[in-house]
Design a protein around this motif. Structure first.
Motif, short mmCIF file in Angstrom:
data_model
loop_
_atom_site.label_atom_id
_atom_site.label_comp_id
_atom_site.label_asym_id
_atom_site.label_seq_id
_atom_site.Cartn_x
_atom_site.Cartn_y
_atom_site.Cartn_z
N UNK A 47 0.86 -1.20 0.00
CA UNK A 47 0.00 0.00 0.00
C UNK A 47 0.89 1.24 0.00
N UNK A 48 0.71 2.12 -0.97
CA UNK A 48 1.44 3.39 -1.05
C UNK A 48 0.52 4.47 -0.50
N UNK A 49 0.90 5.06 0.63
CA UNK A 49 -0.03 5.96 1.32
C UNK A 49 0.71 6.86 2.30
N UNK A 50 -0.02 7.84 2.82
CA UNK A 50 0.49 8.69 3.89
C UNK A 50 -0.55 8.76 5.01
N UNK A 51 -1.14 7.62 5.32
CA UNK A 51 -2.33 7.62 6.17
C UNK A 51 -2.07 7.45 7.66
N UNK A 52 -1.41 6.37 8.08
CA UNK A 52 -1.56 5.96 9.47
C UNK A 52 -0.35 6.24 10.35
N UNK A 53 -0.65 6.47 11.65
CA UNK A 53 0.39 6.59 12.65
C UNK A 53 1.30 7.79 12.45
N UNK A 54 0.72 8.89 12.01
CA UNK A 54 1.56 9.99 11.54
C UNK A 54 1.61 11.18 12.49
N UNK A 55 2.77 11.51 13.07
CA UNK A 55 2.99 12.92 13.38
C UNK A 55 3.19 13.63 12.04
N UNK A 56 3.06 14.91 12.01
CA UNK A 56 3.11 15.61 10.74
C UNK A 56 4.46 15.45 10.04
N UNK A 57 5.54 15.35 10.81
CA UNK A 57 6.86 15.18 10.17
C UNK A 57 6.91 13.91 9.33
N UNK A 58 6.36 12.83 9.87
CA UNK A 58 6.37 11.55 9.14
C UNK A 58 5.39 11.60 7.97
N UNK A 59 4.26 12.26 8.17
CA UNK A 59 3.31 12.45 7.07
C UNK A 59 3.98 13.14 5.89
N UNK A 60 4.76 14.17 6.16
CA UNK A 60 5.42 14.92 5.07
C UNK A 60 6.41 14.02 4.31
N UNK A 102 -7.55 15.77 10.82
CA UNK A 102 -6.12 16.06 10.95
C UNK A 102 -5.43 16.01 9.60
N UNK A 103 -5.62 14.92 8.86
CA UNK A 103 -4.92 14.77 7.60
C UNK A 103 -5.44 15.72 6.52
N UNK A 104 -6.72 16.07 6.57
CA UNK A 104 -7.24 17.07 5.63
C UNK A 104 -6.59 18.42 5.89
N UNK A 105 -6.39 18.75 7.17
CA UNK A 105 -5.75 20.02 7.51
C UNK A 105 -4.31 20.06 7.00
N UNK A 106 -3.69 18.89 6.86
CA UNK A 106 -2.33 18.81 6.34
C UNK A 106 -2.30 18.78 4.81
N UNK A 107 -3.46 18.74 4.18
CA UNK A 107 -3.51 18.78 2.73
C UNK A 107 -3.70 17.43 2.06
N UNK A 108 -4.03 16.40 2.84
CA UNK A 108 -4.26 15.07 2.27
C UNK A 108 -5.66 15.03 1.66
#
Length: 355
Positions: A47-60, A102-108
């Motif tokens: 799975x290629x994603x930026x979904x789970x277990x994310x502080x924002x640094x890891x999300x980026x 949370x993730x929508x606020x980060x632009x996901x």
């Protein structure tokens, strides 16, 4: 001066690093004790994603890696990728809403969908959720085929692939100077250890202790079948997708669940639940199951970078191997060849565990 680099490991992380290094002009030798794809990669949900277990640094970092997959697909046409989207309803509604906010606020790009929309996205689900999240930009790779494509192109660029088991790192003073394979030393200017669950034992030969766990994950694989799924389905205790060759693969989470004391029985039960989740699956048959051992640093985040106090050694190990592979390959190459460490890797050095 052309740099000689040994990459230990032929999974998706090692293959990406080897390909990026070769493309940048390094003389690369890949050493692996298994075929292309390594050990963990063939057992990945991919799975290629930026979904789970994310502080924002890891999300980026994960979002950047998703973009790098698209760049990689342009540089290496035919790479087996599909941006198929992911339908997610494996959390209680309040937690799903909090995740989405949370993730929508980060632009996901998360879209809230109800039962009717979910039916349009995945019409063959037998049980539709009242409420789910959909991320159209998520995707999958066929991981072994992708690793083989990267290694094959690296070979065309001059990389050498060696089958063998690394018994130890070769060390002179405080510097790694190569590896020892079957009693024979192979020299290099830099050694990259990207051997998944095998990384701690190899690093230990240079006196480096890596805090890594290897939890097992069971995934079932059907025989090839007619198209039932359009994308990823992340339901309650059941995650599934359909591969390019038509196999339904499923686990109790995306990394695969605990196989228990009887992995065969657990696989049968999981496959029965998978069939029950799908309309038109009466003829779907279980082909095999896999138990993968996921190399997971104890804090859940990657270890990417040079080992402190030991020159000539670069470590690359993470559970999110398929998502992160193209970014890790690009960033590791820049750091190894040019000394430039990308800011997105700042939290993920081995030094964080010294504290």
């Amino acid at each position: 001066m052309t740099k000689e680099v040994i990459v230990i490991g032929a999974g998706i992380i090692g293959a990406s690093i080897a390909w990026h290094l070769s493309r940048a002009g390094a003389l690369v030798t890949v050493i692996a004790d298994s075929g292309a794809g390594g050990v963990a990669t063939p057992n990945s949900f991919a799975w290629i994603n930026a979904s789970w277990g994310n502080p924002e640094t890891y999300f980026r970092l994960r979002v950047r890696a998703m973009a790098e997959w698209k760049r990689l697909a342009k540089d290496l046409p035919g790479l087996p990728l599909a941006w198929c989207g992911g339908l997610c309803f494996d959390l209680p509604a309040d937690r799903l809403e909090a995740y989405a906010a949370e993730h929508s606020a980060w632009g996901y790009g998360i879209e809230r969908v109800g039962r009717e929309q979910a039916a349009l996205i995945e019409p063959n689900l037998a049980e539709l959720p009242d409420f789910a999240m959909y991320v159209a930009e998520e995707g999958v790779a066929e991981p072994v085929a992708a690793a083989k494509a990267l290694l094959g192109d690296a070979e065309r660029r001059g990389a050498r692939i060696v089958t063998g088991t690394v018994g130890a790192l070769a060390i002179s003073g405080d510097r790694v100077t190569g590896v020892v394979v079957s009693g024979e030393a192979i020299a290099a200017d830099e050694v990259v250890v990207a051997a998944g669950a095998g990384v701690p034992a190899i690093a230990a030969t240079a006196g480096i202790k890596l805090p890594i766990e290897t939890p097992p994950g069971l995934i079932v694989h059907s025989r090839p079948y007619e198209k039932l799924l359009n994308g990823l389905v992340l339901g309650d205790r059941l995650h599934m997708r359909q591969t390019a060759e038509g196999r339904i693969i499923a686990g109790s989470d995306f990394g695969g669940g605990d196989p228990g004391v009887d992995a065969t029985a657990t696989a049968r039960d999981l496959f029965a639940a998978t069939k029950a989740m799908l309309r038109g699956a009466e003829g779907l048959e279980l082909d095999f199951h896999t138990v993968g051992y996921r190399p997971t640093p104890i804090d859940g985040f990657p270890i990417i970078g040079r080992a402190e106090g030991v020159d000539g050694l670069y470590i690359a190990v993470t559970h999110s191997g398929v998502t992160l592979a193209p970014a890790v390959g690009l960033f590791a190459t820049r750091e190894i060849l040019d000394g430039e460490r990308d800011a997105l890797l700042a939290p993920y050095g081995l030094g964080r565990f010294a504290q």
